[in-house]
Design an enzyme around this catalytic site. Sequence first.
Site, PDB file in Angstrom:
ATOM      1  N   ARG A  75       0.808  -1.176   0.153  1.00  0.00           N
ATOM      2  CA  ARG A  75      -0.014  -0.058   0.050  1.00  0.00           C
ATOM      3  C   ARG A  75       0.820   1.150  -0.191  1.00  0.00           C
ATOM      4  NH1 ARG A  75      -3.194   0.136   5.082  1.00  0.00           N
ATOM      5  NH2 ARG A  75      -3.989   1.977   4.422  1.00  0.00           N
ATOM      6  N   HIS A 231      13.431  23.224  17.552  1.00  0.00           N
ATOM      7  CA  HIS A 231      12.908  21.851  17.308  1.00  0.00           C
ATOM      8  C   HIS A 231      13.481  21.095  16.249  1.00  0.00           C
ATOM      9  CE1 HIS A 231       9.701  18.954  17.448  1.00  0.00           C
ATOM     10  NE2 HIS A 231       8.629  19.755  17.090  1.00  0.00           N
ATOM     11  N   GLY A 267      21.860  21.317  19.712  1.00  0.00           N
ATOM     12  CA  GLY A 267      22.303  19.878  19.911  1.00  0.00           C
ATOM     13  C   GLY A 267      22.244  19.468  21.265  1.00  0.00           C
ATOM     14  N   HIS A 270      17.091  18.964  26.384  1.00  0.00           N
ATOM     15  CA  HIS A 270      15.883  18.622  25.977  1.00  0.00           C
ATOM     16  C   HIS A 270      14.815  18.828  27.012  1.00  0.00           C
ATOM     17  CE1 HIS A 270      12.524  15.925  24.485  1.00  0.00           C
ATOM     18  NE2 HIS A 270      13.202  16.219  23.381  1.00  0.00           N
ATOM     19  N   ARG A 279      17.758   8.669  22.567  1.00  0.00           N
ATOM     20  CA  ARG A 279      17.796   8.704  20.918  1.00  0.00           C
ATOM     21  C   ARG A 279      19.442   9.002  20.606  1.00  0.00           C
ATOM     22  NH1 ARG A 279      13.756  13.084  19.249  1.00  0.00           N
ATOM     23  NH2 ARG A 279      15.060  14.078  21.088  1.00  0.00           N
ATOM     24  N   ASP A 323      19.950  15.516  17.878  1.00  0.00           N
ATOM     25  CA  ASP A 323      20.460  16.293  16.750  1.00  0.00           C
ATOM     26  C   ASP A 323      21.989  16.406  16.713  1.00  0.00           C
ATOM     27  OD1 ASP A 323      17.843  17.009  15.628  1.00  0.00           O
ATOM     28  OD2 ASP A 323      17.613  17.990  17.354  1.00  0.00           O
TER      29      ASP A 323
HETATM   30  N1  CMC Z   1      22.820  25.001  25.981  1.00  0.00           N
HETATM   31  C1  CMC Z   1      23.071  25.663  27.096  1.00  0.00           C
HETATM   32  N2  CMC Z   1      22.393  25.618  28.220  1.00  0.00           N
HETATM   33  C2  CMC Z   1      21.403  25.163  28.078  1.00  0.00           C
HETATM   34  C3  CMC Z   1      20.769  24.351  26.839  1.00  0.00           C
HETATM   35  C4  CMC Z   1      21.685  24.400  25.874  1.00  0.00           C
HETATM   36  N3  CMC Z   1      21.441  23.541  24.692  1.00  0.00           N
HETATM   37  N4  CMC Z   1      19.674  23.800  27.037  1.00  0.00           N
HETATM   38  C5  CMC Z   1      19.209  23.937  28.210  1.00  0.00           C
HETATM   39  N5  CMC Z   1      20.048  24.658  29.039  1.00  0.00           N
HETATM   40  C6  CMC Z   1      20.153  25.149  30.237  1.00  0.00           C
HETATM   41  C7  CMC Z   1      19.263  26.539  30.252  1.00  0.00           C
HETATM   42  O1  CMC Z   1      19.824  27.739  30.112  1.00  0.00           O
HETATM   43  C8  CMC Z   1      18.673  26.486  31.719  1.00  0.00           C
HETATM   44  O2  CMC Z   1      19.928  26.961  32.518  1.00  0.00           O
HETATM   45  P1  CMC Z   1      19.521  27.879  33.706  1.00  0.00           P
HETATM   46  O3  CMC Z   1      18.465  26.983  34.586  1.00  0.00           O
HETATM   47  O4  CMC Z   1      20.928  28.073  34.375  1.00  0.00           O
HETATM   48  O5  CMC Z   1      18.731  29.079  33.077  1.00  0.00           O
HETATM   49  C9  CMC Z   1      18.646  24.916  31.847  1.00  0.00           C
HETATM   50  O6  CMC Z   1      19.553  24.229  31.208  1.00  0.00           O
HETATM   51  C10 CMC Z   1      17.170  24.493  31.922  1.00  0.00           C
HETATM   52  O7  CMC Z   1      16.562  24.837  30.525  1.00  0.00           O
HETATM   53  P2  CMC Z   1      15.431  25.233  29.999  1.00  0.00           P
HETATM   54  O8  CMC Z   1      15.150  26.521  29.847  1.00  0.00           O
HETATM   55  O9  CMC Z   1      14.375  24.582  31.166  1.00  0.00           O
HETATM   56  O10 CMC Z   1      15.092  24.191  28.861  1.00  0.00           O
HETATM   57  P3  CMC Z   1      13.846  23.898  27.605  1.00  0.00           P
HETATM   58  O11 CMC Z   1      12.984  22.710  28.420  1.00  0.00           O
HETATM   59  O12 CMC Z   1      12.771  25.230  27.972  1.00  0.00           O
HETATM   60  O13 CMC Z   1      14.358  24.062  26.227  1.00  0.00           O
HETATM   61  C11 CMC Z   1      15.530  23.036  24.419  1.00  0.00           C
HETATM   62  C12 CMC Z   1      14.523  22.764  25.863  1.00  0.00           C
HETATM   63  C13 CMC Z   1      15.460  21.682  23.546  1.00  0.00           C
HETATM   64  C14 CMC Z   1      14.450  24.031  23.686  1.00  0.00           C
HETATM   65  C15 CMC Z   1      16.948  23.678  24.993  1.00  0.00           C
HETATM   66  O14 CMC Z   1      17.484  22.579  25.602  1.00  0.00           O
HETATM   67  C16 CMC Z   1      17.474  24.245  23.902  1.00  0.00           C
HETATM   68  O15 CMC Z   1      17.259  25.263  23.277  1.00  0.00           O
HETATM   69  N6  CMC Z   1      18.330  23.060  23.532  1.00  0.00           N
HETATM   70  C17 CMC Z   1      19.198  23.754  22.057  1.00  0.00           C
HETATM   71  C18 CMC Z   1      18.407  23.608  20.612  1.00  0.00           C
HETATM   72  C19 CMC Z   1      18.204  22.065  20.491  1.00  0.00           C
HETATM   73  O16 CMC Z   1      19.172  21.311  20.267  1.00  0.00           O
HETATM   74  N7  CMC Z   1      16.974  21.674  19.949  1.00  0.00           N
HETATM   75  C20 CMC Z   1      16.939  20.123  19.661  1.00  0.00           C
HETATM   76  C21 CMC Z   1      15.986  19.470  20.728  1.00  0.00           C
HETATM   77  S1  CMC Z   1      15.835  17.847  20.308  1.00  0.00           S
HETATM   78  C22 CMC Z   1      14.857  17.637  19.048  1.00  0.00           C
HETATM   79  C23 CMC Z   1      13.392  17.823  19.397  1.00  0.00           C
HETATM   80  O17 CMC Z   1      12.800  17.228  20.308  1.00  0.00           O
HETATM   81  O18 CMC Z   1      12.494  18.725  19.018  1.00  0.00           O
END
Ligand code: CMC
Length: 382
Positions: A75, A231, A267, A270, A279, A323
């Site tokens: 399919r 994302h 990268g 999460h 993963r 990633d």
């Molecule tokens: N580099 C440096 N510090 C980080 C990072 C990072 N990539 N990610 C989180 N932190 C720190 C953040 O600054 C915070 O520190 P503090 O408490 O001192 O302020 C702490 O870790 C907690 O982070 P948060 O704000 O609660 O994180 P969140 O859950 O809101 O965001 C995220 C999650 C994936 C958006 C974030 O980790 C990020 O921006 N990562 C980089 C982008 C990335 O690689 N994205 C792909 C995610 S996997 C694919 C998917 O599932 O979509």
Amino acid sequence: MVSAPEPPPEVRRGLAGVVADTTAVSEQDGPAARLTYRGYPVQDLARTCGYEEVAHLLLVGELPGTADLHAFRRRERALRPLPAGARAALDAMPRDAHPLDVLRTVRSAAGARGAGDPRAAPAAAEGAESDAALALVARTPVVVAACARRLAGREPLDPDPDRPLADDLLRMCRGTPAHPDEVRALEMSLILYAELGFNASTFTARTVVSTGADLTAAVVAALAALGGPLHGGANEEVWRTMRAIGDPAGADAWLRAEVDAGRRAIGFGHRVFRREDPRAAPMREALAALAARCGDDGARALAMHDALVASMARAKGIPPNVDLAAGPAYALLGMPTALFSALFAVGRTAGWCAHALEQRAHNRIVHPLAAYVGPPPREVPR
Ligand code: CMC
């Protein structure tokens, strides 16, 4: 008796920690670093299954037996050729448009309903929608490969119904059949990307379906949500970053500068998998397998990945996400950087559709509350 004032509502920005609904599609357990698709660990699925088996698991609910798999593959392969509307929409897009934008636009144009069409009745919609879901799974790789060809100034190739989805995707992108090791690495990435609970794009798809809108609308909206660098765009940003750093010996200085400046290193991190992204290890295995075939370029890409991981472990203790390995793996497969998030979309389409069908089956319109922080009630000045 005077009752105590209501406590102010708790606001969870980004819906962090909010349980919005139930799902039987996948389980994310952050503290245990566990991700299962309908009960099966994602690592085991990635290491032992084909993408079509995992798509069947997500869409139908179980891994297929031999006869079911044959029927599902038949399919899926029959649905691959793009209908005329999709081809016309593809031809109308600029050749250098971003593949995720092309995919979103082609999907939207090809799925446009006639203005007078009544919506399918929910009872009739179920079978029709599972066919529509499989068509989305089957045709997304064809559009993505067409983008790769158009970016390279070449004409898109037709799908080959004798090849599995990942194999045919690589062939259509590159113009020649790929080595089985390359196909396996791509297939692992598609399986690892296939599903992740109520992530931003999937929750978007569920929100759209909750209004009674159709599957096309849900997937178009999910594609729009996927594009941001936080994302689905992260795998592209990872590779651009690695290229900008150049030499793995510079990884530590680059990462420290990012952290010291308070920037987020792409990268890493999460929302749910704070301790470890389950993963990440299988995706690194796929990267290592590709690196072993790619001489100095492969060795440099793997060393860059590992140097960044080690540096972040020292600097902030934040683990890599999928990633960080997927970006360089796609580069070693010879994919143009702009295609990476569209490749993510190829994998995630099955997950979006599984959630859309689940939302449809147990629907209540999504409409959370907001804590108002604007001006108090006032009169319109006249
Ligand atoms: N580099 C440096 N510090 C980080 C990072 C990072 N990539 N990610 C989180 N932190 C720190 C953040 O600054 C915070 O520190 P503090 O408490 O001192 O302020 C702490 O870790 C907690 O982070 P948060 O704000 O609660 O994180 P969140 O859950 O809101 O965001 C995220 C999650 C994936 C958006 C974030 O980790 C990020 O921006 N990562 C980089 C982008 C990335 O690689 N994205 C792909 C995610 S996997 C694919 C998917 O599932 O979509």
